[in-house]
Design an enzyme around this catalytic site. Structure first.
Site, short mmCIF file in Angstrom:
data_model
loop_
_atom_site.label_atom_id
_atom_site.label_comp_id
_atom_site.label_asym_id
_atom_site.label_seq_id
_atom_site.Cartn_x
_atom_site.Cartn_y
_atom_site.Cartn_z
CB SER A 182 -0.63 9.14 -20.71
OG SER A 182 0.61 8.63 -20.01
CE1 TYR A 213 2.69 9.73 -25.42
CE2 TYR A 213 3.07 9.16 -22.53
CZ TYR A 213 2.46 8.76 -24.35
OH TYR A 213 1.24 8.36 -24.34
N1 LIG Z 1 0.18 1.95 -25.35
C1 LIG Z 1 0.99 3.07 -23.94
O1 LIG Z 1 1.00 2.28 -23.30
C2 LIG Z 1 -0.04 3.97 -23.70
C3 LIG Z 1 -0.50 4.46 -21.88
C4 LIG Z 1 -1.27 6.16 -21.63
C5 LIG Z 1 -1.87 6.46 -22.68
N2 LIG Z 1 -1.10 5.80 -23.71
C6 LIG Z 1 -2.03 6.87 -25.28
O2 LIG Z 1 -3.26 5.35 -25.35
C7 LIG Z 1 -3.30 6.02 -27.32
C8 LIG Z 1 -3.66 5.28 -28.16
O3 LIG Z 1 -2.61 4.79 -27.79
P1 LIG Z 1 -1.62 3.40 -28.25
O4 LIG Z 1 -1.15 2.20 -27.44
O5 LIG Z 1 -3.47 2.29 -28.81
O6 LIG Z 1 -1.04 3.49 -30.14
P2 LIG Z 1 -0.97 2.70 -31.16
O7 LIG Z 1 -1.06 1.36 -31.50
O8 LIG Z 1 0.49 3.21 -31.75
O9 LIG Z 1 -1.88 3.35 -31.88
C9 LIG Z 1 -1.65 5.48 -32.27
C10 LIG Z 1 -3.13 5.13 -33.44
O10 LIG Z 1 -3.05 6.69 -33.44
C11 LIG Z 1 -2.96 7.27 -34.50
N3 LIG Z 1 -2.96 8.07 -35.61
C12 LIG Z 1 -1.24 8.47 -35.32
N4 LIG Z 1 -0.70 9.64 -35.52
C13 LIG Z 1 -1.88 9.38 -36.29
C14 LIG Z 1 -2.11 10.66 -36.90
N5 LIG Z 1 -0.96 11.68 -37.13
N6 LIG Z 1 -3.26 10.99 -37.34
C15 LIG Z 1 -4.21 10.31 -37.65
N7 LIG Z 1 -4.31 9.51 -36.40
C16 LIG Z 1 -2.86 8.97 -36.09
C17 LIG Z 1 -2.80 5.26 -34.96
O11 LIG Z 1 -3.29 5.08 -36.64
P3 LIG Z 1 -2.41 5.10 -38.18
O12 LIG Z 1 -1.34 5.16 -37.69
O13 LIG Z 1 -3.05 4.51 -38.90
O14 LIG Z 1 -2.03 7.01 -38.36
C18 LIG Z 1 -3.27 4.47 -34.11
O15 LIG Z 1 -4.74 4.17 -34.51
C19 LIG Z 1 -2.59 7.35 -27.43
O16 LIG Z 1 -3.14 8.78 -26.96
C20 LIG Z 1 -1.07 7.39 -26.27
O17 LIG Z 1 -1.10 8.12 -26.20
C21 LIG Z 1 -1.02 4.72 -24.52
#
Ligand SMILES: NC(=O)c1ccc[n+]([C@@H]2O[C@H](COP(=O)([O-])OP(=O)(O)OC[C@H]3O[C@@H](n4cnc5c(N)ncnc54)[C@H](OP(=O)(O)O)[C@@H]3O)[C@@H](O)[C@H]2O)c1
Length: 243
Positions: A143, A156
């Site tokens: 990130s 985070y």
């Molecule tokens: N969205 C943003 O603004 C942003 C910005 C920068 C970086 N990121 C990074 O991008 C990545 C993906 O984020 P996203 O935005 O797609 O978030 P999201 O829509 O909340 O999806 C998160 C994913 O992680 C899985 N997950 C969470 N806890 C888990 C656990 N204990 N065991 C297994 N799976 C788990 C969730 O699946 P389940 O709930 O089904 O387990 C879901 O598939 C993350 O690492 C995040 O930090 C996001």
């Protein structure tokens, strides 16, 4: 010429929705078989169905990455079901805001386990297969919070800064074996994770933008490895008024 990843096997964590779902579909469209990890079996099934439309194999591996004991089973299930593992995308993550003195340290532990420690351990478990295949990649969903700091985001930021350190060191360890290692660092992406941020989701990065960066890394030529990709929203994020 770029690396041909058709027939490779990619394991994507956090593939039940959001960025992970877009990454899985994109790699499937490029001809990769995919192993999909998350807790939500319904979300995984939906992603798998979308991937299979591209004519590849897609296997769901339900698992909770906050439980270190589940990680061996996840890695082994991928090789058992799909025969190999070439591309590991450590994408699963959780986000929460809490200031140092008010925070629940147990919640910090869980965040570090899911965001950082599970990624490190899965990488450790996957590397023998990735190295043996000779066309592999380890891609970390870090990130901009892995490069910068922000009040209320200490845990985070710590998890994402940790990913950067791990990815940089890993690249030096495996580069001569042809393994690509990259940390992708997006700003706000329009997924569930940013709900409640008060930022207008329509004006920010979309999941497909991040998936395109993953494809770029995995298919980059044998001569070059993008080791860090920052993705900023093209336009300054707008506040919606919600907190
Ligand atoms: N969205 C943003 O603004 C942003 C910005 C920068 C970086 N990121 C990074 O991008 C990545 C993906 O984020 P996203 O935005 O797609 O978030 P999201 O829509 O909340 O999806 C998160 C994913 O992680 C899985 N997950 C969470 N806890 C888990 C656990 N204990 N065991 C297994 N799976 C788990 C969730 O699946 P389940 O709930 O089904 O387990 C879901 O598939 C993350 O690492 C995040 O930090 C996001």
């Amino acid at each position: 010429m770029g690396r041909d990843i058709r027939g490779s096997v990619a394991l994507i964590t956090g593939a039940s929705r959001g960025i992970g779902q877009a990454i899985a579909e994109t790699l499937a469209a490029d001809g990769c078989d995919v192993a999909l990890v998350a807790r939500s079996e319904g979300g995984l099934a939906e992603t798998a169905a979308r991937c299979r439309e591209h004519g590849v194999r897609a296997e769901c591996i339900p698992g909770d990455l906050s439980d270190p004991a589940s990680l061996d089973a996840v890695a082994h299930a991928c090789v058992e079901k799909l025969g190999r593992l070439d591309i590991l995308v450590n994408n699963a993550g959780v986000f929460a805001v809490s200031k140092g003195e008010e925070a629940d340290p147990n919640a910090w532990d869980r965040m570090l386990q899911v965001n950082l420690l599970s990624a490190m351990r899965l990488t450790h478990l996957a590397l023998p297969s990735i190295v043996a295949g000779g066309r592999g990649a380890v891609i970390m969903l870090s990130s901009l919070a892995g490069r910068f700091t922000s009040p209320g985001m200490g845990a985070y930021c710590a998890s994402k800064h940790g990913m950067m350190g791990f990815a940089g060191s890993l690249f030096d360890e495996v580069r001569d074996q042809g393994v690509k290692v990259c940390a992708i660092c997006p700003g706000w992406v329009n997924t569930e994770m940013m709900s409640g941020s008060g930022v207008d989701p329509t004006g920010v990065i979309q999941p497909q933008d991040v998936a395109d960066a993953v494809r770029y890394v995995a298919t980059s030529s044998e001569n070059a490895c993008p080791v860090e990709i920052q993705i900023h929203p093209q336009k300054s994020p707008r506040r919606t008024g919600a907190s």
